[in-house]
Every structure is written in structure tokens, then in C-alpha cells.
Design a protein around this motif. Structure first.
Motif, mmCIF file in Angstrom:
data_model
loop_
_atom_site.group_PDB
_atom_site.id
_atom_site.type_symbol
_atom_site.label_atom_id
_atom_site.label_comp_id
_atom_site.label_asym_id
_atom_site.label_seq_id
_atom_site.Cartn_x
_atom_site.Cartn_y
_atom_site.Cartn_z
ATOM 1 N N HIS A 46 0.828 -1.213 0.000
ATOM 2 C CA HIS A 46 0.000 0.000 0.000
ATOM 3 C C HIS A 46 0.862 1.262 0.000
ATOM 4 C CE1 HIS A 46 -3.864 -1.897 0.206
ATOM 5 N NE2 HIS A 46 -3.581 -2.544 1.311
ATOM 6 N N ILE A 47 1.938 1.264 0.754
ATOM 7 C CA ILE A 47 2.848 2.416 0.766
ATOM 8 C C ILE A 47 3.372 2.679 -0.644
ATOM 9 C CG2 ILE A 47 5.172 3.145 1.457
ATOM 10 C CD1 ILE A 47 3.291 3.737 3.630
ATOM 11 N N LYS A 48 3.789 1.633 -1.311
ATOM 12 C CA LYS A 48 4.317 1.759 -2.671
ATOM 13 C C LYS A 48 3.264 2.314 -3.625
ATOM 14 C CE LYS A 48 6.738 -0.915 -6.223
ATOM 15 N NZ LYS A 48 7.280 -2.267 -6.602
ATOM 16 N N ALA A 49 2.038 1.800 -3.533
ATOM 17 C CA ALA A 49 0.958 2.260 -4.408
ATOM 18 C C ALA A 49 0.570 3.702 -4.100
ATOM 19 C CB ALA A 49 -0.245 1.340 -4.266
ATOM 20 N N ALA A 50 0.533 4.057 -2.816
ATOM 21 C CA ALA A 50 0.116 5.405 -2.423
ATOM 22 C C ALA A 50 1.098 6.464 -2.905
ATOM 23 C CB ALA A 50 -0.030 5.476 -0.898
ATOM 24 N N LYS A 51 2.381 6.147 -2.915
ATOM 25 C CA LYS A 51 3.392 7.112 -3.340
ATOM 26 C C LYS A 51 3.238 7.499 -4.811
ATOM 27 C CE LYS A 51 7.024 6.007 0.019
ATOM 28 N NZ LYS A 51 8.393 5.472 0.212
ATOM 29 N N LYS A 52 2.555 6.674 -5.577
ATOM 30 C CA LYS A 52 2.347 6.956 -7.004
ATOM 31 C C LYS A 52 1.204 7.938 -7.250
ATOM 32 C CE LYS A 52 3.985 2.375 -8.426
ATOM 33 N NZ LYS A 52 3.625 1.102 -9.114
ATOM 34 N N GLN A 53 0.472 8.303 -6.178
ATOM 35 C CA GLN A 53 -0.711 9.158 -6.333
ATOM 36 C C GLN A 53 -0.391 10.644 -6.339
ATOM 37 O OE1 GLN A 53 -3.684 7.462 -6.826
ATOM 38 N NE2 GLN A 53 -2.280 5.718 -6.731
ATOM 39 N N LYS A 54 0.847 11.014 -6.184
ATOM 40 C CA LYS A 54 1.210 12.425 -6.022
ATOM 41 C C LYS A 54 0.857 13.235 -7.276
ATOM 42 C CE LYS A 54 4.880 15.204 -3.979
ATOM 43 N NZ LYS A 54 6.242 15.215 -3.449
ATOM 44 N N ALA A 99 -1.417 6.968 6.741
ATOM 45 C CA ALA A 99 -1.459 8.430 6.702
ATOM 46 C C ALA A 99 -0.265 9.037 7.420
ATOM 47 C CB ALA A 99 -2.765 8.927 7.316
ATOM 48 N N THR A 100 0.087 8.491 8.568
ATOM 49 C CA THR A 100 1.191 9.039 9.351
ATOM 50 C C THR A 100 2.527 8.851 8.633
ATOM 51 O OG1 THR A 100 -0.019 8.568 11.394
ATOM 52 C CG2 THR A 100 2.326 8.995 11.598
ATOM 53 N N GLU A 101 2.771 7.668 8.083
ATOM 54 C CA GLU A 101 4.048 7.447 7.392
ATOM 55 C C GLU A 101 4.142 8.265 6.114
ATOM 56 O OE1 GLU A 101 7.007 3.980 5.646
ATOM 57 O OE2 GLU A 101 5.381 3.450 7.017
ATOM 58 N N HIS A 154 6.947 11.248 4.427
ATOM 59 C CA HIS A 154 7.582 11.215 3.109
ATOM 60 C C HIS A 154 7.130 12.363 2.202
ATOM 61 C CE1 HIS A 154 9.437 7.388 3.949
ATOM 62 N NE2 HIS A 154 8.280 6.808 4.179
ATOM 63 N N HIS A 155 5.964 12.955 2.475
ATOM 64 C CA HIS A 155 5.411 14.021 1.627
ATOM 65 C C HIS A 155 4.965 15.187 2.508
ATOM 66 C CE1 HIS A 155 5.462 11.252 -1.791
ATOM 67 N NE2 HIS A 155 4.914 10.352 -1.000
ATOM 68 N N LYS A 156 5.932 15.910 3.032
ATOM 69 C CA LYS A 156 5.648 16.956 4.004
ATOM 70 C C LYS A 156 4.892 18.146 3.420
ATOM 71 C CE LYS A 156 9.586 15.900 7.025
ATOM 72 N NZ LYS A 156 10.009 14.673 6.340
ATOM 73 N N ASP A 157 4.917 18.293 2.092
ATOM 74 C CA ASP A 157 4.234 19.418 1.460
ATOM 75 C C ASP A 157 2.762 19.125 1.176
ATOM 76 O OD1 ASP A 157 5.051 17.465 -0.410
ATOM 77 O OD2 ASP A 157 4.828 18.891 -2.062
ATOM 78 N N LYS A 158 2.319 17.926 1.452
ATOM 79 C CA LYS A 158 0.958 17.516 1.127
ATOM 80 C C LYS A 158 0.119 17.264 2.381
ATOM 81 C CE LYS A 158 1.229 16.967 -3.455
ATOM 82 N NZ LYS A 158 0.325 17.616 -4.416
ATOM 83 N N VAL A 159 -1.196 17.427 2.209
ATOM 84 C CA VAL A 159 -2.145 16.914 3.187
ATOM 85 C C VAL A 159 -2.441 15.474 2.773
ATOM 86 C CG1 VAL A 159 -4.483 17.073 4.116
ATOM 87 C CG2 VAL A 159 -3.168 19.156 3.666
ATOM 88 N N ILE A 160 -2.223 14.550 3.664
ATOM 89 C CA ILE A 160 -2.409 13.135 3.354
ATOM 90 C C ILE A 160 -3.834 12.716 3.718
ATOM 91 C CG2 ILE A 160 -1.552 10.803 3.706
ATOM 92 C CD1 ILE A 160 0.500 12.735 2.459
ATOM 93 N N SER A 213 -8.368 8.861 7.329
ATOM 94 C CA SER A 213 -7.324 9.369 8.215
ATOM 95 C C SER A 213 -6.619 10.497 7.481
ATOM 96 C CB SER A 213 -6.327 8.272 8.592
ATOM 97 O OG SER A 213 -6.876 7.410 9.561
ATOM 98 N N ILE A 214 -6.441 11.625 8.155
ATOM 99 C CA ILE A 214 -5.910 12.823 7.517
ATOM 100 C C ILE A 214 -4.738 13.343 8.344
ATOM 101 C CG2 ILE A 214 -6.526 15.072 6.544
ATOM 102 C CD1 ILE A 214 -9.507 14.198 7.016
ATOM 103 N N ARG A 215 -3.623 13.649 7.668
ATOM 104 C CA ARG A 215 -2.431 14.142 8.350
ATOM 105 C C ARG A 215 -1.851 15.332 7.584
ATOM 106 N NH1 ARG A 215 -4.488 10.926 11.061
ATOM 107 N NH2 ARG A 215 -3.603 9.155 12.205
ATOM 108 N N ALA A 216 -1.205 16.230 8.307
ATOM 109 C CA ALA A 216 -0.549 17.380 7.686
ATOM 110 C C ALA A 216 0.540 17.897 8.620
ATOM 111 C CB ALA A 216 -1.556 18.490 7.385
ATOM 112 N N GLN A 217 1.368 18.798 8.104
ATOM 113 C CA GLN A 217 2.412 19.426 8.903
ATOM 114 C C GLN A 217 1.911 20.709 9.560
ATOM 115 O OE1 GLN A 217 5.940 18.537 9.277
ATOM 116 N NE2 GLN A 217 5.130 16.564 8.652
ATOM 117 N N PHE A 218 0.627 20.995 9.397
ATOM 118 C CA PHE A 218 0.019 22.206 9.931
ATOM 119 C C PHE A 218 -1.431 21.894 10.298
ATOM 120 C CE2 PHE A 218 0.256 22.031 5.332
ATOM 121 C CZ PHE A 218 -1.083 22.047 4.955
#
Length: 362
Positions: A248-256, A278-280, A284-290, A303-308
Motif C-alpha cells: 500500500h505504501i508503494k501504491a500510495a506514493k504513485k498518487q502524487k 497516513a502518518t508514514e 515522506h510528503h511533508k508538502d501535502k495533506v495526506i 485518516s488525515i495528516r498534515a504538517q500544519f
């Protein structure tokens, strides 16, 4: 943090209790809080509150047959008054989510005094059991569960004040200057945190078996190096689940894309990874809302994560749709009806774009 008076009262209650019951959340913060207290007092029984943020009277049939004399509730965001009123003993409720207003319960939440406070339940549980010693050697001997406290704190995205001591005692598990993401996703302590997160994956019977094994683990190396049968058991469980998780991590990284949101919807009939993914991915993608979603029973569980802080934008997006959500400022959850999903996602994206524009202006 707990006040000295609260620590004293809770210690006295646990020392005098003949058979306490612990009810904890189904995540590493809840698990580690329970393990810290149980391992120190060695009495009673633990129950998890699985996949629900609220403790209500439906839970009583699970414990009413037990002759308990104290209820300890750990890392549970909400508790209905009916549950409190029908309990057979005093309740001590230790939590760090949004403050609740209930009666006839000893409620310990650092946000009562400071709504901006962020202190995981694990850190407060460690306050209760920690033995103060000046020398590192004596401190290690007096606090064999220090590693459990670190796992619980890091898993809830909190770097505790005892990090320097921990790194002197376990220099191979993380470095003192590591940020939380590095500790969780680069260092060996993060592998332990993932093992503890995966303990809750699977059927209820399997989960309780995993917890029972975790209660008997005395060292992180039992798991990392598989030096005992119990360590081997948890490592085998982890390895099996981690294969599905990494896919899932591998697949999710392709969604950018250019959207402020990295959205990954996944289908997995066996395991739920929304929060952990969402947390991991946020690391890896600090500029995005996950935004991680899993569709089940006609609803999108998110599940929603962000740096802000994004909690206000989430609440606006939920207005007028069939759904609910909340949580911490930058780590939220939501459930949205399938028929309202497109509307919710459009509004949430628009609100985040407004937020980005205001940040640029400022």
C-alpha cells in the motif's frame, strides 16, 4: 502532564485495587499506556475499545461479570455519562483528546488547563510508574519499561523529555537528535512501534492473543532479534502484515499530483491501515495533506495528516454532508457517506487551497 496530586492519587488507587480493569484505545498509545500500568501493578485485566472513539453502556456486558474494583480508561476520546453512572466502581479516565464534561469520574486531561497541550496518554502513564534515579544504570534497572514508554510516545508523534536517557540506555535504537519521523521510519525503535501498531490488525480473538503475548515481552530485543518464542511470535505476525502494508505504501506514493491533497483509497478485506499509512506518508510528503480512505458499508473512513493545522478546514468541509470527524489539529479522522463523498472532497480541497493562499500572503 499529570499534577503531583493526580499521580499520588492514581498510584494509591492502583496499589490498593484488588482487580482493576483497564480499557484502552486500539493503537500503540493506548496499548503502551496499558502495558506500563499493568506491568507495574500486575493485577487486573485489559480490554481494548476497537474501532470506536466512544465508551458507552454497550461495553458493560463485556465486564459486568467480572468482580472489578477500579476502572482505568486510557486514551479514549469520549465517554458517555450512562457508562459512568452504571459502572460498578470508581473510574479514572486518562486522556489527551478534546476535553469532555462528565460527572462522577476522575478525569485527567492536560488540555483542561491548556487546550493547546499535546501530551500522549503514554507519557502520563509513565509519570505514574517512573522511578527517579540519578545514575543511568540505576534508572535503567528501576525502569525496565522505558522502551515501551518511548514507543507509545513516538507512535503518537511526541518526542518525550526522557529521550536523552533512553538514547544512553538504548543507543542502537535511535539517536538523541532524531526527529520523530526519522525515529519512526529509519531507526529500529520505529520497527517496534510498527509491530505494536500491527498487534491490532486482524480478528478480535487474534488481537487479544497478540496483546497477551506483548504483555510478557520484557525487552525490545526479544522482538527485533527474535530471542524468545514470544518475540518470534510477534515478529512472525509483523512480517505477515507488513508485506500487505508495504504494498500500500508503494501504491500510495504513485498518487502524487498538483493537488494540495495526496489521496489514496485502498481496498483490503483483511487489514485496516488508514491511520498508519497516513502518518508514514506524511513523513515522506511533508508538502501535502495526506488523505487515506477505505470504503466500507457505504461510507468512506478517513485518516488525515498534515504538517500544519487542518481541523478547521475539515469541519467546514463536513458541513451539510452526512458524516462526522475530528481529532487533533494536524491529525484528524472522518467518516463520510458514499453519496456525499465527492462533495466533501471538493470542499475540503477548496478549503485547503484557501489556507495555502493565506499562508503565502503571510
Amino acid at each position: 502532564m499529570l499534577s503531583p496530586k493526580q499521580v499520588k492519587i492514581i498510584r494509591e488507587k492502583l496499589e490498593s485495587a484488588q482487580y482493576p480493569i483497564y480499557i484502552h484505545d486500539d493503537d500503540p498509545d493506548g496499548l503502551c499506556s496499558f502495558l506500563l500500568l499493568y506491568n507495574n501493578y500486575l493485577e487486573g485485566q485489559g480490554f481494548m475499545l476497537k474501532a470506536a472513539p466512544k465508551l458507552d453502556i454497550r461495553f458493560h456486558p463485556k465486564i459486568n461479570h467480572i468482580n472489578y474494583d477500579l476502572l482505568i480508561v486510557l486514551d479514549i476520546p469520549q465517554m458517555e455519562q450512562d457508562f459512568i453512572d452504571q459502572a460498578k466502581s470508581q473510574i479514572i479516565w486518562i486522556d489527551h483528546h478534546q476535553v469532555q464534561d462528565q460527572q462522577n469520574v476522575m478525569y485527567c486531561n492536560p488540555r483542561i488547563k491548556d487546550n493547546a497541550a499535546y501530551i500522549p496518554t503514554t507519557r502520563m502513564a509513565y509519570q505514574i510508574v517512573e522511578k527517579k534515579e540519578r545514575s543511568i544504570k540505576r534508572y535503567q534497572e528501576a525502569n525496565p519499561d522505558l522502551w515501551i514508554a518511548m514507543v507509545g510516545c513516538l507512535s503518537d508523534w511526541y518526542k518525550p523529555d526522557f529521550t536523552a536517557k533512553f538514547c544512553k540506555i538504548y543507543p542502537d535504537l535511535m539517536e538523541k537528535d532524531d526527529d520523530i519521523g526519522t525515529a519512526l521510519y529509519v531507526r529500529p525503535i520505529g520497527t517496534i512501534a510498527k509491530v505494536f501498531a500491527f498487534i491490532y490488525k486482524g480478528r478480535t480473538k487474534e488481537v487479544y492473543r497478540n496483546i497477551k503475548v506483548a504483555m510478557k515481552i520484557k525487552s525490545p530485543y526479544e522482538i527485533l532479534h527474535q530471542t524468545t518464542e514470544k518475540g518470534k511470535y510477534l515478529w512472525k505476525m509483523y512480517s505477515k502484515i507488513n508485506g500487505a502494508y508495504e504494498a500500500h505504501i508503494k501504491a500510495a506514493k504513485k498518487q502524487k499530483n498538483k493537488s494540495p491533497i495526496l489521496h489514496y483509497n485502498y481496498i483490503d478485506s483483511q487489514f485496516s491501515f488508514t491511520s498508519t499509512l497516513a502518518t508514514e506518508l506524511q513523513f515522506h510528503h511533508k508538502d501535502k495533506v495526506i488523505l487515506i480512505t477505505r470504503k466500507s458499508d457505504g461510507k468512506y473512513k478517513c485518516s488525515i495528516r498534515a504538517q500544519f493545522s487542518i481541523i478547521e478546514q475539515l469541519q467546514v468541509a463536513l458541513e451539510g454532508v452526512e458524516g462526522y470527524g475530528g481529532g487533533h489539529p494536524s491529525a484528524c479522522g472522518a467518516v463520510v457517506a458514499e453519496e456525499d463523498w465527492d462533495n466533501f472532497l471538493t470542499r475540503f480541497t477548496e478549503e485547503l487551497k484557501k489556507l495555502n493562499k493565506s499562508k503565502i500572503k503571510n
